[in-house]
Write a protein that holds these residues in place. Structure first.
Motif, PDB file in Angstrom:
ATOM      1  N   PHE A 295       4.854  18.255   0.503  1.00 23.38           N
ATOM      2  CA  PHE A 295       3.852  19.172   0.261  1.00 23.38           C
ATOM      3  C   PHE A 295       4.389  20.564   1.134  1.00 23.38           C
ATOM      4  O   PHE A 295       3.825  21.596   0.857  1.00 23.38           O
ATOM      5  N   GLY A 296       5.137  20.495   2.191  1.00 24.28           N
ATOM      6  CA  GLY A 296       5.516  21.258   2.900  1.00 24.28           C
ATOM      7  C   GLY A 296       4.281  22.221   3.626  1.00 24.28           C
ATOM      8  O   GLY A 296       3.727  21.405   4.255  1.00 24.28           O
ATOM      9  N   GLU A 297       4.397  23.471   3.319  1.00 25.18           N
ATOM     10  CA  GLU A 297       3.128  24.154   4.323  1.00 25.18           C
ATOM     11  C   GLU A 297       1.675  23.783   3.688  1.00 25.18           C
ATOM     12  O   GLU A 297       0.742  24.026   4.463  1.00 25.18           O
ATOM     13  N   ASN A 298       1.698  23.110   2.548  1.00 31.54           N
ATOM     14  CA  ASN A 298       0.309  22.770   2.012  1.00 31.54           C
ATOM     15  C   ASN A 298      -0.070  21.294   2.584  1.00 31.54           C
ATOM     16  O   ASN A 298      -1.169  20.811   1.822  1.00 31.54           O
ATOM     17  N   ALA A 299       0.813  20.593   3.456  1.00 30.14           N
ATOM     18  CA  ALA A 299       0.459  19.234   3.770  1.00 30.14           C
ATOM     19  C   ALA A 299      -1.030  19.144   4.464  1.00 30.14           C
ATOM     20  O   ALA A 299      -1.695  18.208   4.228  1.00 30.14           O
ATOM     21  N   ASN A 300      -1.321  20.018   5.259  1.00 32.64           N
ATOM     22  CA  ASN A 300      -2.767  19.901   6.033  1.00 32.64           C
ATOM     23  C   ASN A 300      -3.753  19.970   4.745  1.00 32.64           C
ATOM     24  O   ASN A 300      -4.988  19.440   4.979  1.00 32.64           O
ATOM     25  N   GLN A 301      -3.450  20.916   3.809  1.00 30.06           N
ATOM     26  CA  GLN A 301      -4.568  21.286   2.918  1.00 30.06           C
ATOM     27  C   GLN A 301      -4.643  19.777   2.021  1.00 30.06           C
ATOM     28  O   GLN A 301      -5.841  19.363   1.725  1.00 30.06           O
ATOM     29  N   VAL A 302      -3.729  19.147   1.727  1.00 33.00           N
ATOM     30  CA  VAL A 302      -3.597  17.951   1.076  1.00 33.00           C
ATOM     31  C   VAL A 302      -4.423  16.741   2.028  1.00 33.00           C
ATOM     32  O   VAL A 302      -5.370  16.090   1.458  1.00 33.00           O
ATOM     33  N   LYS A 303      -4.113  16.789   3.175  1.00 31.61           N
ATOM     34  CA  LYS A 303      -4.864  16.140   4.216  1.00 31.61           C
ATOM     35  C   LYS A 303      -6.238  16.129   4.195  1.00 31.61           C
ATOM     36  O   LYS A 303      -7.068  15.141   4.055  1.00 31.61           O
ATOM     37  N   ALA A 304      -6.797  17.341   4.191  1.00 31.36           N
ATOM     38  CA  ALA A 304      -8.032  17.601   4.376  1.00 31.36           C
ATOM     39  C   ALA A 304      -8.986  17.476   2.950  1.00 31.36           C
ATOM     40  O   ALA A 304     -10.030  16.817   3.011  1.00 31.36           O
TER      41      ALA A 304
ATOM     42  N   ARG B  65       0.703  -1.094  -0.013  1.00 28.56           N
ATOM     43  CA  ARG B  65       0.078  -0.094  -0.004  1.00 28.56           C
ATOM     44  C   ARG B  65       0.750   1.177  -0.020  1.00 28.56           C
ATOM     45  O   ARG B  65       2.137   1.340   0.538  1.00 28.56           O
ATOM     46  N   PRO B  66       0.318   2.310  -0.620  1.00 28.07           N
ATOM     47  CA  PRO B  66       1.264   3.579  -0.609  1.00 28.07           C
ATOM     48  C   PRO B  66       1.420   3.925   0.909  1.00 28.07           C
ATOM     49  O   PRO B  66       0.706   3.993   1.839  1.00 28.07           O
ATOM     50  N   PHE B  67       2.823   4.227   0.941  1.00 26.70           N
ATOM     51  CA  PHE B  67       3.310   4.506   2.199  1.00 26.70           C
ATOM     52  C   PHE B  67       3.233   6.160   2.535  1.00 26.70           C
ATOM     53  O   PHE B  67       3.963   6.917   1.894  1.00 26.70           O
ATOM     54  N   ILE B  68       2.075   6.480   3.168  1.00 27.01           N
ATOM     55  CA  ILE B  68       1.985   8.033   3.368  1.00 27.01           C
ATOM     56  C   ILE B  68       1.713   8.203   4.955  1.00 27.01           C
ATOM     57  O   ILE B  68       0.926   8.160   5.571  1.00 27.01           O
ATOM     58  N   SER B  69       2.767   8.886   5.468  1.00 26.60           N
ATOM     59  CA  SER B  69       2.862   9.470   6.745  1.00 26.60           C
ATOM     60  C   SER B  69       2.913  11.006   6.656  1.00 26.60           C
ATOM     61  O   SER B  69       3.195  11.532   6.101  1.00 26.60           O
TER      62      SER B  69
ATOM     63  N   PRO C  59      -7.466   9.399   7.165  1.00 26.01           N
ATOM     64  CA  PRO C  59      -6.506   8.572   8.269  1.00 26.01           C
ATOM     65  C   PRO C  59      -6.632   7.018   8.206  1.00 26.01           C
ATOM     66  O   PRO C  59      -7.943   6.805   7.870  1.00 26.01           O
ATOM     67  N   LEU C  60      -5.858   6.579   8.294  1.00 27.33           N
ATOM     68  CA  LEU C  60      -5.749   4.944   8.367  1.00 27.33           C
ATOM     69  C   LEU C  60      -5.475   4.646   9.881  1.00 27.33           C
ATOM     70  O   LEU C  60      -6.281   3.759  10.383  1.00 27.33           O
ATOM     71  N   HIS C  61      -4.320   4.913  10.257  1.00 24.70           N
ATOM     72  CA  HIS C  61      -4.065   4.768  11.707  1.00 24.70           C
ATOM     73  C   HIS C  61      -2.678   5.475  12.034  1.00 24.70           C
ATOM     74  O   HIS C  61      -1.875   5.742  11.422  1.00 24.70           O
ATOM     75  N   ASP C  62      -2.681   5.683  13.541  1.00 24.55           N
ATOM     76  CA  ASP C  62      -1.579   6.618  13.839  1.00 24.55           C
ATOM     77  C   ASP C  62      -1.156   7.778  12.974  1.00 24.55           C
ATOM     78  O   ASP C  62      -2.111   8.504  12.839  1.00 24.55           O
ATOM     79  N   ASP C  63       0.162   8.038  12.604  1.00 14.64           N
ATOM     80  CA  ASP C  63       0.162   9.075  11.567  1.00 14.64           C
ATOM     81  C   ASP C  63       0.175   8.706  10.126  1.00 14.64           C
ATOM     82  O   ASP C  63       0.874   9.196   9.531  1.00 14.64           O
ATOM     83  N   ILE C  64      -0.246   7.522   9.943  1.00 13.15           N
ATOM     84  CA  ILE C  64      -0.370   6.998   8.538  1.00 13.15           C
ATOM     85  C   ILE C  64      -1.688   7.311   7.863  1.00 13.15           C
ATOM     86  O   ILE C  64      -2.824   7.247   8.616  1.00 13.15           O
ATOM     87  N   TRP C  65      -1.833   7.666   6.525  1.00 12.40           N
ATOM     88  CA  TRP C  65      -2.921   8.394   5.876  1.00 12.40           C
ATOM     89  C   TRP C  65      -3.120   7.275   4.615  1.00 12.40           C
ATOM     90  O   TRP C  65      -2.115   6.511   4.182  1.00 12.40           O
ATOM     91  N   GLU C  66      -4.167   7.592   4.110  1.00  8.81           N
ATOM     92  CA  GLU C  66      -4.546   6.749   2.676  1.00  8.81           C
ATOM     93  C   GLU C  66      -5.093   7.636   1.936  1.00  8.81           C
ATOM     94  O   GLU C  66      -6.039   8.718   2.247  1.00  8.81           O
ATOM     95  N   LEU C  67      -5.171   7.538   0.522  1.00 11.69           N
ATOM     96  CA  LEU C  67      -5.810   8.421  -0.442  1.00 11.69           C
ATOM     97  C   LEU C  67      -7.411   8.007  -0.471  1.00 11.69           C
ATOM     98  O   LEU C  67      -7.717   6.877  -0.519  1.00 11.69           O
ATOM     99  N   ARG C  68      -8.052   9.128  -0.471  1.00  8.93           N
ATOM    100  CA  ARG C  68      -9.693   8.862  -0.590  1.00  8.93           C
ATOM    101  C   ARG C  68      -9.856   8.066  -2.101  1.00  8.93           C
ATOM    102  O   ARG C  68      -9.187   8.143  -2.887  1.00  8.93           O
ATOM    103  N   PRO C  69     -11.019   7.238  -1.871  1.00 10.44           N
ATOM    104  CA  PRO C  69     -11.216   6.498  -3.233  1.00 10.44           C
ATOM    105  C   PRO C  69     -11.092   7.076  -4.311  1.00 10.44           C
ATOM    106  O   PRO C  69     -10.952   6.582  -5.465  1.00 10.44           O
ATOM    107  N   GLU C  70     -11.806   8.421  -4.367  1.00 13.98           N
ATOM    108  CA  GLU C  70     -11.984   9.252  -5.702  1.00 13.98           C
ATOM    109  C   GLU C  70     -10.693   9.663  -6.049  1.00 13.98           C
ATOM    110  O   GLU C  70     -10.379  10.300  -7.276  1.00 13.98           O
TER     111      GLU C  70
END
Length: 898
Positions: free
Chosen positions: A598-607, A586-590, A612-623
């Motif tokens: 993404f630097g300062e744009n990281a929170n925008q990307v998360k939103a 699976r894509p490793f996204i922490s 969230p997947l678990h802990d500080d690990i994320w996954e891409l939305r299905p779309e």
């Protein structure tokens, strides 16, 4: 008549020799009739034939093969089979003693590049004779130069008694094969010694005797009206290997005073004149097949053909066609021609629209009469197999406004039942597609004329066979069973593209193709032989394995080699790497990965794009979980911030350590170039070391034998399908087995000094290039010599010091004098062919070359939507008239011994 065939070939238990007689049926298809041979010792094999196939009236063409349990284990070189002439003599029996013909080291000498272009001699039938007992000697001598012929001399008075003045002339009965009929009753004794000698027809070169000891022949005991045929071993002479210089230029890039804004087949003849004028012998072009899908500039990509047979309409030479009778139309087209031809680059859409309009007017004016002529009828009969579906495909593409046949309301695949109506001139269906028949007839006629022109001038015309075809093209529409449409062909990361190349082509269904002995490929190569005497196999690695990319991907990083031996979980863990399938596939996204990308744009990307997947690990939305979905989401957003954001999301998708096998979900492949990504960076150092061992074993050792056998299922059939000289583009991630196969099949490799095949050196040493190779400094996919020189100053400095042996700082930009020295060094290499791009030839003249080196680039492989529009900035006529430049080229060719 009885024919007795004899050959010495050592077999092992369970093997037997088979004699294969080759004939042609009424449709021109090759048929093979097999005759089992017999032996008493496994070495001396023989068979007798007393009834030949009906088509063998004047000659018998045949080859030997080894059979074991009903399977052919090996066979002779079928490109140059044995040929026994039987029509000239009145004989009751022929006793034939053969040599096994494996593919020779100098197989290139037998190709049409040599026999039809470089040293053409007319093949002649053996003179008739009325000897009561005849001894026929047959020998191959491929080294002879164009002006040389072969004579036989021996120790017997009837054989000249070693006097060249009384030597017996031999006849070249096949390319490179000479024969002579001797009267056995005139030869004294039971044994003779003979040799063959090369005589220059113009008496400009001293006679050359073949090397080695005399040939000792035991004279046969045969009866009256019988013939004994001895096939002798090949003759060798102390000749040096010939080397030749050439030019690479796409047909579309040619420019003459008569061009219509793009190079055409008439311009090709003018370019052949330039090649001859500068003492070169090879002209290489890019693919010339039709690539029209949208009628826009995106069709300019010549490697995305819609038909492996149809030629691109843009290459028609309008100057060679009848004039339009309407004077206003003629004047309008002439005005437009001058305008388009003055442009610095090709305006693909205007040029093709104008030529199509012109051809339609000509079709209305001349088409009916031209298509009544015997020449057109012959063309249609010969090419109908592909021409009829192609014409209907083009008609439906234009009718429905799309080449994607899946979107057509009907005719989603070719219907063979419609062939008759489409081939009958009185039907409505024929009239709807006849224009496309007409255009292809013109193109085929003109390209064949250019080919014959090149041969007459002694020039090898070298073509290019793309590895793929357009997934919406006619080939896929007509024969979809040959293709896998659920994948995309491309190339792994290399010097051309750090993310790999995604060509978008469907991959081949090789299982289906091998069922009919690769008939589709054989037809493709044989069609190519109508226009060329040499060809480049684009991405020859694709015949070993292709880089197959999921259709959900945009770049090539998530591809895998197909076919290849995937690794099981147990195999991976046996190396010492605990296999965490969830984490590795699976894509490793922490958080820290997002901060780095993404630097300062990281929170925008998360939103907006992640969950969230678990802990500080994320996954891409299905779309947004595939590159294609991301690409679609950003469609039309061409500003730099959105492009940067899109590329960052692309990178998240590909950040995996292993890629799951597409056919067997229980197997995995190490992701290509993953050492540059975050998932690899997150491993412990000891796990990195283990993974690197897995990676190197997988990519460079594990599949070698497997890929060797895969290539040997396909390439021998294709290499021997025609008499063209075979060259291959073998750059990139090259496994060891590629060199094994190319050497075994005598295929010329591609050598580029800046891309050495030896990983231990930064630049290739020209003196180590093999003779069976094509040397160039830059291909159409690479920066030109001048661009390369300024691209990386540190690299250029090392080249300047270590390859050119010069001290001090390297000059920038590249001077004409230094360019000349670099090119001369390339020409001095041992490679048989040194083919340089027209841009690199022009680099030697600072007054002649373009001021802007970047304007000379043909293609940028990292950009899948590159506009192929480079044109020579100078007319070929003016180039030939430039005495200093032409003299410089001639001088370098002469200095290098080419």
């Amino acid at each position: 008549m009885n024919l007795y065939f004899n050959i010495d070939y050592q077999t092992i238990f369970g093997e037997e020799l088979v004699l294969n007689i080759v004939t042609n049926n009424n449709n021109g298809e090759c048929l093979t009739t097999q005759y089992r041979m017999s032996t008493t010792d496994g070495l001396h094999w023989s068979c007798c034939i007393n009834k030949l196939p009906d088509t063998c009236q004047s000659a018998v063409q045949y080859f030997y093969s080894v059979d074991s349990a009903g399977t052919t284990k090996r066979q002779e070189w079928t490109l140059q089979p044995h040929r026994l002439a039987i029509g000239a003599l009145k004989a009751n029996a022929y006793h034939v003693y053969d040599q096994w013909n494996a593919i020779p080291d100098d197989a290139y000498q037998y190709t049409s590049a040599f026999t039809k272009c470089l040293k053409h001699r007319e093949v002649q039938p053996l003179p008739a004779s009325d000897y009561e007992r005849t001894l026929r000697l047959v020998v191959r001598a491929p080294q002879l130069r164009a002006s040389q012929r072969l004579v036989l001399v021996g120790d017997d008075i009837a054989l000249g008694a070693w006097s060249l003045g009384r030597a017996l002339p031999m006849t070249e009965i096949n390319d490179c094969e000479w024969a002579i009929d001797l009267n056995l009753d005139e030869i004294k004794g039971q044994q003779v010694a003979v040799k063959v000698v090369a005589i220059d027809a113009n008496n400009r070169v001293a006679p050359m005797w073949e090397t080695g000891y005399n040939r000792e022949l035991q004279l046969p005991q045969i009866h009256k009206n019988e013939v004994c045929v001895y096939h002798l071993q090949q003759a060798f002479f102390d000749f040096w290997d010939e080397r030749f210089a050439g030019t690479l230029v796409p047909v579309f890039s040619l420019r003459t005073k008569r061009s219509f804004g793009v190079g055409d087949f008439g311009d090709l003849k003018t370019m052949i004149d330039f090649v001859v004028h500068t003492n070169q012998r090879v002209l290489q072009v890019l693919p010339i097949n039709d690539s029209t899908t949208t009628h826009t500039w995106t069709d300019s990509y010549p490697y995305s053909c819609i038909s492996i047979f149809a030629l691109h309409p843009q290459y028609v030479d309008l100057n060679a066609l009848p004039l339009l009778k309407n004077e206003d139309e003629r004047k309008a087209f002439e005005t437009l021609r001058q305008e388009l031809n003055a442009l610095p680059q090709i305006d693909y859409e205007r040029v093709n629209n104008a030529k199509t309009e012109y051809l339609k007017l000509l079709f209305e004016q001349e088409g009916k009469e031209m298509m009544k002529a015997n020449e057109f009828k012959t063309f249609f009969e010969e090419e109908a197999r592909w021409l009829v579906p192609y014409a209907q495909y083009c008609h439906l593409r234009d009718l429905h406004g799309t080449a994607n046949f899946a979107q057509w309301p009907d005719h989603n695949t070719w219907n063979e039942a419609e062939r008759k109506a489409l081939s009958t001139p009185t039907t409505k269906a024929y009239k709807e597609v006849a224009f496309h028949y007409f255009v292809q007839y013109l193109l085929y006629t003109q390209m064949r004329q250019a080919h014959e022109y090149a041969r007459a001038k002694g020039v090898i015309l070298k073509g290019d066979i793309p590895i793929g075809v357009n997934r919406n093209g006619c080939d896929v529409w007509t024969e979809p069973h040959y293709f896998n449409l659920n994948g995309q062909a491309g190339a792994p990361p290399d010097d051309f593209s750090v993310k790999g190349q995604n060509w978008g082509f469907p991959t081949y269904n090789w299982d289906e193709m091998l069922r009919d002995d690769c008939a589709w490929w054989v037809r493709r190569f044989q069609n190519m032989a109508k226009f060329f005497d040499a060809y480049r196999i684009d991405h020859v690695l694709g015949f070993f394995r292709i880089w197959e990319i999921p259709v959900s991907c945009v770049d090539g990083l998530l591809g895998q080699f197909s076919p290849s031996l995937g690794m099981t979980r147990e195999e991976i863990e046996a190396y010492g790497l605990p296999f965490n399938e969830e984490a590795f596939t699976r894509p490793f996204i922490s958080d820290w990965v997002l901060d780095r990308i993404f630097g300062e744009n990281a929170n925008q990307v998360k939103a907006n794009y992640l969950q969230p997947l678990h802990d500080d690990i994320w996954e891409l939305r299905p779309e947004y979980d595939t590159q294609r979905k991301i690409e679609q989401a950003f469609e039309g957003k061409t500003d730099e911030p959105n492009q940067w954001l899109r590329d960052g999301l692309f990178a998240l998708v590909t950040d995996v350590l292993f890629v799951r096998d597409r056919k067997d979900p229980s197997k995995f492949h190490p992701r290509i170039s993953v050492q540059h990504d975050f998932v690899y960076e997150a491993l412990w150092d000891k796990d990195k070391a283990v993974f690197n061992r897995i990676y190197n074993d997988y990519y460079y050792r594990r599949n070698n034998q497997f890929w060797y056998h895969e290539a040997m299922k396909k390439l021998p059939k294709l290499v021997e399908a025609t008499g063209m000289l075979v060259c291959a583009e073998d750059l990139g991630m090259v496994p060891d087995c590629v060199a094994w196969v190319m050497n075994e099949l005598r295929i010329l490799s591609l050598e580029v000094q800046s891309m050495p095949k030896d990983p231990r050196v930064r630049f290739g040493h020209l003196s180590t290039f093999p003779y069976r190779s094509v040397n160039t400094f830059s291909s159409h996919d690479m920066p030109t010599l001048r661009q390369w020189w300024d691209e990386n100053w540190e690299r250029t400095q090392e080249y300047y010091n270590t390859m050119l042996y010069k001290g001090g700082p390297a000059p920038h930009p590249l001077t004409g004098l230094l360019a000349r020295e670099i090119i001369l060094r390339q020409l001095l290499s041992p490679s048989m062919l040194c083919i340089l791009s027209i841009q690199d030839w022009l680099a030697i003249d600072e007054d002649l070359r373009l001021p802007d080196a970047d304007a000379e680039r043909i293609n940028i492989p990292a950009n899948p939507r590159h506009y192929w529009r480079y044109r020579m900035h100078i007319n070929i006529e003016d180039l030939m008239a430039n005495a200093p430049f032409c003299a410089a080229v001639k001088d370098m060719v002469q200095q290098s011994g080419r």
